[in-house]
Motif scaffolding. Structure first.
Motif, mmCIF file in Angstrom:
data_model
loop_
_atom_site.group_PDB
_atom_site.id
_atom_site.type_symbol
_atom_site.label_atom_id
_atom_site.label_comp_id
_atom_site.label_asym_id
_atom_site.label_seq_id
_atom_site.Cartn_x
_atom_site.Cartn_y
_atom_site.Cartn_z
ATOM 1 N N ILE A 1 0.840 -1.202 0.000
ATOM 2 C CA ILE A 1 0.000 0.000 0.000
ATOM 3 C C ILE A 1 0.873 1.249 0.000
ATOM 4 O O ILE A 1 0.615 2.202 -0.730
ATOM 5 C CB ILE A 1 -0.940 0.033 1.225
ATOM 6 N N LEU A 2 1.917 1.224 0.810
ATOM 7 C CA LEU A 2 2.820 2.380 0.858
ATOM 8 C C LEU A 2 3.414 2.663 -0.518
ATOM 9 O O LEU A 2 3.458 3.808 -0.962
ATOM 10 C CB LEU A 2 3.936 2.137 1.871
ATOM 11 N N LEU A 3 3.858 1.609 -1.179
ATOM 12 C CA LEU A 3 4.451 1.780 -2.509
ATOM 13 C C LEU A 3 3.421 2.252 -3.523
ATOM 14 O O LEU A 3 3.704 3.134 -4.348
ATOM 15 C CB LEU A 3 5.100 0.471 -2.966
ATOM 16 N N ALA A 4 2.202 1.700 -3.453
ATOM 17 C CA ALA A 4 1.141 2.131 -4.362
ATOM 18 C C ALA A 4 0.789 3.595 -4.118
ATOM 19 O O ALA A 4 0.558 4.354 -5.062
ATOM 20 C CB ALA A 4 -0.088 1.241 -4.185
ATOM 21 N N SER A 5 0.782 3.998 -2.856
ATOM 22 C CA SER A 5 0.481 5.384 -2.523
ATOM 23 C C SER A 5 1.537 6.324 -3.095
ATOM 24 O O SER A 5 1.213 7.384 -3.629
ATOM 25 C CB SER A 5 0.384 5.541 -1.009
ATOM 26 N N LYS A 6 2.781 5.917 -2.980
ATOM 27 C CA LYS A 6 3.869 6.737 -3.538
ATOM 28 C C LYS A 6 3.714 6.900 -5.045
ATOM 29 O O LYS A 6 4.043 7.939 -5.600
ATOM 30 C CB LYS A 6 5.234 6.116 -3.220
ATOM 31 N N ASP A 7 3.187 5.858 -5.711
ATOM 32 C CA ASP A 7 2.959 5.925 -7.164
ATOM 33 C C ASP A 7 1.735 6.782 -7.495
ATOM 34 O O ASP A 7 1.597 7.244 -8.617
ATOM 35 C CB ASP A 7 2.778 4.528 -7.753
ATOM 36 N N GLY A 8 0.822 6.909 -6.528
ATOM 37 C CA GLY A 8 -0.361 7.733 -6.733
ATOM 38 C C GLY A 8 -1.460 7.087 -7.555
ATOM 39 O O GLY A 8 -2.407 7.758 -7.949
ATOM 40 N N ILE B 1 -3.882 1.453 -5.153
ATOM 41 C CA ILE B 1 -4.015 1.653 -3.708
ATOM 42 C C ILE B 1 -5.232 0.873 -3.193
ATOM 43 O O ILE B 1 -5.153 0.197 -2.163
ATOM 44 C CB ILE B 1 -4.142 3.151 -3.364
ATOM 45 N N ALA B 2 -6.340 0.962 -3.907
ATOM 46 C CA ALA B 2 -7.554 0.252 -3.490
ATOM 47 C C ALA B 2 -7.339 -1.258 -3.506
ATOM 48 O O ALA B 2 -7.757 -1.965 -2.568
ATOM 49 C CB ALA B 2 -8.729 0.630 -4.390
ATOM 50 N N ARG B 3 -6.684 -1.776 -4.535
ATOM 51 C CA ARG B 3 -6.420 -3.225 -4.610
ATOM 52 C C ARG B 3 -5.529 -3.681 -3.463
ATOM 53 O O ARG B 3 -5.784 -4.716 -2.839
ATOM 54 C CB ARG B 3 -5.772 -3.584 -5.956
ATOM 55 N N GLU B 4 -4.486 -2.931 -3.184
ATOM 56 C CA GLU B 4 -3.574 -3.319 -2.103
ATOM 57 C C GLU B 4 -4.247 -3.196 -0.738
ATOM 58 O O GLU B 4 -3.994 -3.995 0.164
ATOM 59 C CB GLU B 4 -2.281 -2.503 -2.161
ATOM 60 N N THR B 5 -5.118 -2.195 -0.580
ATOM 61 C CA THR B 5 -5.857 -2.062 0.671
ATOM 62 C C THR B 5 -6.807 -3.243 0.846
ATOM 63 O O THR B 5 -6.941 -3.781 1.955
ATOM 64 C CB THR B 5 -6.615 -0.721 0.719
ATOM 65 N N ALA B 6 -7.429 -3.678 -0.238
ATOM 66 C CA ALA B 6 -8.288 -4.872 -0.172
ATOM 67 C C ALA B 6 -7.476 -6.087 0.268
ATOM 68 O O ALA B 6 -7.935 -6.883 1.104
ATOM 69 C CB ALA B 6 -8.950 -5.126 -1.524
ATOM 70 N N ASP B 7 -6.273 -6.222 -0.260
ATOM 71 C CA ASP B 7 -5.401 -7.334 0.153
ATOM 72 C C ASP B 7 -5.068 -7.239 1.639
ATOM 73 O O ASP B 7 -5.098 -8.243 2.359
ATOM 74 C CB ASP B 7 -4.091 -7.339 -0.646
ATOM 75 N N LEU B 8 -4.766 -6.031 2.117
ATOM 76 C CA LEU B 8 -4.445 -5.848 3.533
ATOM 77 C C LEU B 8 -5.652 -6.178 4.409
ATOM 78 O O LEU B 8 -5.526 -6.894 5.398
ATOM 79 C CB LEU B 8 -3.963 -4.418 3.808
ATOM 80 N N TRP B 9 -6.805 -5.662 4.038
ATOM 81 C CA TRP B 9 -8.009 -5.937 4.830
ATOM 82 C C TRP B 9 -8.283 -7.429 4.882
ATOM 83 O O TRP B 9 -8.632 -7.966 5.933
ATOM 84 C CB TRP B 9 -9.208 -5.192 4.263
ATOM 85 N N PHE B 10 -8.125 -8.109 3.740
ATOM 86 C CA PHE B 10 -8.345 -9.553 3.703
ATOM 87 C C PHE B 10 -7.419 -10.256 4.697
ATOM 88 O O PHE B 10 -7.858 -11.085 5.503
ATOM 89 C CB PHE B 10 -8.111 -10.098 2.290
#
Length: 108
Positions: free
Chosen positions: A49-56, A61-70
């Motif tokens: 998520i951090l890396l996706a956020s840096k990419d903007g 970001i939403a996909r990685e957050t879904a992975d984290l929540w899972f």
């Protein structure tokens, strides 16, 4: 379109997979491999998520957050908890300053 019940359905699926064959279920394999494996996945997804956020890239970001929540739901299940335990905690904190809430946690 959003469906707030998705967390409950996902938690129910995770709960059902606890007894599945680790050779055929990713959730069963994570739970079978234990807490350290689950924690590594949570850290991995948080980093992504951090890396996706840096990419903007909002979709990324939403996909990685879904992975984290899972993976957080898997961790909760490992401890016999579910999304309602987290939501109840958030409800308890509602209307309290983050600064005050953090200070209260330190006190007790």
């Amino acid at each position: 379109m959003t469906d707030p019940a998705i967390l409950d359905r996902l938690a129910a699926t995770i709960e059902a997979r606890k007894s599945a064959d680790p050779a055929t279920s990713y959730v069963a394999r994570l739970l079978h491999e234990g807490e350290d494996k689950i924690l590594r996945k949570v850290v991995e997804e948080a980093t992504e998520i951090l890396l996706a956020s840096k990419d903007g890239d909002k979709r990324h970001i939403a996909r990685e957050t879904a992975d984290l929540w899972f993976h957080c739901l898997v961790l909760l299940a490992h401890h016999g908890l579910g999304p309602n335990d987290v939501l109840n905690e958030l409800l308890c904190r509602e209307g309290t300053s983050g600064i005050d809430e953090k200070a209260l946690r330190k006190m007790g």
